[in-house]
Design a protein around this motif. Structure first.
Motif, PDB file in Angstrom:
ATOM      1  N   ASP A  81       0.844  -1.198   0.000  1.00 59.21           N
ATOM      2  CA  ASP A  81       0.000   0.000   0.000  1.00 59.21           C
ATOM      3  C   ASP A  81       0.878   1.246   0.000  1.00 59.21           C
ATOM      4  O   ASP A  81       2.035   1.213   0.388  1.00 59.21           O
TER       5      ASP A  81
ATOM      6  N   ASP B 263      -8.943  -3.627  -0.665  1.00 55.56           N
ATOM      7  CA  ASP B 263      -8.110  -2.564  -0.099  1.00 55.56           C
ATOM      8  C   ASP B 263      -7.397  -1.839  -1.243  1.00 55.56           C
ATOM      9  O   ASP B 263      -8.006  -1.004  -1.908  1.00 55.56           O
ATOM     10  N   ASN B 264      -6.142  -2.206  -1.511  1.00 52.45           N
ATOM     11  CA  ASN B 264      -5.355  -1.384  -2.440  1.00 52.45           C
ATOM     12  C   ASN B 264      -5.427  -1.831  -3.895  1.00 52.45           C
ATOM     13  O   ASN B 264      -5.531  -3.018  -4.192  1.00 52.45           O
TER      14      ASN B 264
ATOM     15  N   PHE C  66      -6.991   6.786   1.325  1.00 47.79           N
ATOM     16  CA  PHE C  66      -5.749   6.202   1.868  1.00 47.79           C
ATOM     17  C   PHE C  66      -4.739   5.886   0.759  1.00 47.79           C
ATOM     18  O   PHE C  66      -4.133   4.823   0.721  1.00 47.79           O
TER      19      PHE C  66
ATOM     20  N   SER D 243      -3.862   4.487  -1.864  1.00 54.31           N
ATOM     21  CA  SER D 243      -3.885   3.474  -2.928  1.00 54.31           C
ATOM     22  C   SER D 243      -5.160   2.639  -2.989  1.00 54.31           C
ATOM     23  O   SER D 243      -5.216   1.658  -3.723  1.00 54.31           O
ATOM     24  N   ASP D 244      -6.216   3.010  -2.247  1.00 54.42           N
ATOM     25  CA  ASP D 244      -7.405   2.138  -2.222  1.00 54.42           C
ATOM     26  C   ASP D 244      -8.162   2.129  -3.554  1.00 54.42           C
ATOM     27  O   ASP D 244      -8.151   3.114  -4.301  1.00 54.42           O
TER      28      ASP D 244
END
Ligand code: F6P
Ligand code: MN
Length: 450
Positions: free
Chosen positions: A200, A260-261, A295, A297-298
């Motif tokens: 991330d 997430d990323n 955040f 790189s999400d």
């Protein structure tokens, strides 16, 4: 300590109030660096804004930069957190959350960057970045983190190729695989997806943090760094959800992946999702992403589509084959992508049932929910000073829409569900074990079996 320490048996939230803590260092050092990079990115795109929107584009660039510089100053001088002034559907909810924080903290001091829960103020920073763009309409769609995310995909092309080649190998004779062989592949792909979370761009404050080598080769040597490995329990949950379907196959109905990323981590999640469907372990995969840049790189809807198109267009037989297959899964409804404003709000997940009941109901329809990454773990456990030996279930505080599993590399001072003495031993061997991203957990909870 925060005023919520008094809540019955629930420890206080992590906060920059603890000078020298990881939360403190993040707010003092990492977040201002991220804001400076955001300002630079907007400035570097000045000509593009001029070409697209003329003088209005230049004005918007200036205005957004001035709002962001003001934000950086508020953060660095620990000013009170301000109410949002834009009009997105979630604006009121953010402002109510600020009032809630103020009530928790008491009237003596304002909710502010270094005094309030880290989870809240860190999420708030990303929402304020979004506000700075929203208030300047011609450039409100501009994703300030886009460059890093696309670079994350291109720079990891070797790793992407080896992963897609591995998947092709499995899919080639998937019908002939025994249950044990399927489990072995499942376990490996869970680990690949787990370690994908190392990449991330928030922990590195936007610095390059890409997967350059094949992740498959290092799985064995990384095993000792998985502090809790509940893969077998996850597998059992999937197997016990198998039912005969209309297609004549026996599968679980649905696995949800809370992404997430973007970049390499997203590819690892897509590969895992592909395997779950092609092996017949699950009939459908629902992906959950972010509705605003988050955040660093999400994954947003744009990143999700871009990654699949990019895979399709890659000049490598198995990567492009994967891309084409993934597009087909989406078109035919075996895969779908959702976003919900709750994922970009600051709430602990134990609040989801009350504050986003529609999302909670959606997740209840899954046989298994996989939560990717560190921020999701922080929200699952409320980002609180729990003892390491407290059970995952206790830290979830009633959150359990479905059997769930967190796949997370440790990048914040919080870890529950360890054996007595395990945390102390780790601290003596490697004091930064909770924040270096070197360690990881595959941690499962089944609300149905409690
Ligand atoms: O992408 P992830 O795994 O959620 O990590 C986000 C990172 O940002 C942080 O919130 C720190 O800024 C950490 O908790 C974590 O390292
Ligand atoms: Mn992330």
């Amino acid at each position: 300590m925060a005023a919520d320490q008094t809540m019955h048996g629930v420890p206080p939230s992590l906060s920059a109030r603890v000078v020298g803590s990881f939360a403190y260092l993040t707010i003092r050092d990492r977040l201002p660096t991220i804001l400076t990079k955001v300002v630079d990115t907007i400035h570097r795109n000045k000509n593009k804004f001029f070409e697209e929107y003329g003088e209005a584009g230049i004005q918007a660039e200036k205005q957004a930069i001035s709002l962001l510089s003001k934000l950086r100053n508020e953060l660095q001088t620990d000013k009170p957190v301000l109410a949002l002034t834009d009009c997105l559907p979630d604006t009121d909810s953010w402002n109510q959350y600020l009032e809630r924080q103020q009530r928790l903290q008491g009237d003596q001091e304002s909710v502010s960057w270094f005094k309030s829960p880290w989870l809240y103020v860190e999420c708030y920073m990303y929402r304020r970045i979004h506000e700075a763009l929203l208030l300047n309409p011609p450039i409100s769609d501009f994703d300030v983190f886009n460059e890093g995310k696309t670079q994350g995909f291109t720079e990891s092309s070797q790793a992407v190729m080896s992963l897609c080649t591995y998947l092709e190998g499995i899919n080639n004779n998937i019908e002939e695989l025994s249950k044990n062989q399927l489990f072995e592949h499942f376990s490996k792909l869970m680990q690949v997806s787990l370690w994908g979370n190392k990449c991330d761009l928030s922990i590195s404050a936007g610095q390059e943090n890409f997967q350059k080598t094949s992740p498959l080769d290092s799985l064995y040597s990384l095993l000792p760094f998985i502090l809790v490995d509940d893969t077998k329990r996850v597998w059992s949950a999937l197997i016990s959800a198998q039912r005969p379907r209309e297609s004549g196959k026996t599968t679980a109905d649905r696995v949800d992946i809370v992404l997430d990323n973007a970049g390499f981590e997203l590819v690892t999640d897509l590969v895992l999702a592909d395997f779950l469907v092609s092996s017949g372990l699950a009939r459908q995969i629902h992906f959950h992403g972010k509705s605003i840049p988050w955040f660093v790189s999400d994954v947003t809807a744009k990143d999700f589509q871009w990654t699949i198109r990019q895979a399709m267009a890659t000049n490598h037989k198995w990567v492009s084959k994967c891309g084409v297959q993934w597009q087909r899964y989406l078109k035919e409804g075996m895969w779908c992508y959702h976003d919900h404003p709750f994922w970009t709000q600051p709430h602990e997940f134990c609040d989801m049932a009350a504050d986003a009941p529609d999302l909670y109901t959606t997740l209840q329809g899954a046989d298994l929910v996989l939560f990717k990454g560190d921020l999701n773990y922080r929200k699952l456990t409320g980002d609180r000073y729990w003892e390491h030996t407290v059970s995952f279930e206790t830290a979830l505080r009633g959150f359990g829409p479905a059997p769930l599993c967190s796949l997370r590399t440790l990048k914040a001072n919080i870890q529950v569900g360890l054996q007595p003495g395990q945390g102390e031993k780790l601290t003596s061997q490697d004091p930064s074990w909770m924040t270096s991203g070197k360690y990881a957990v595959i941690q499962f909870h089944n609300p149905k079996s409690e």
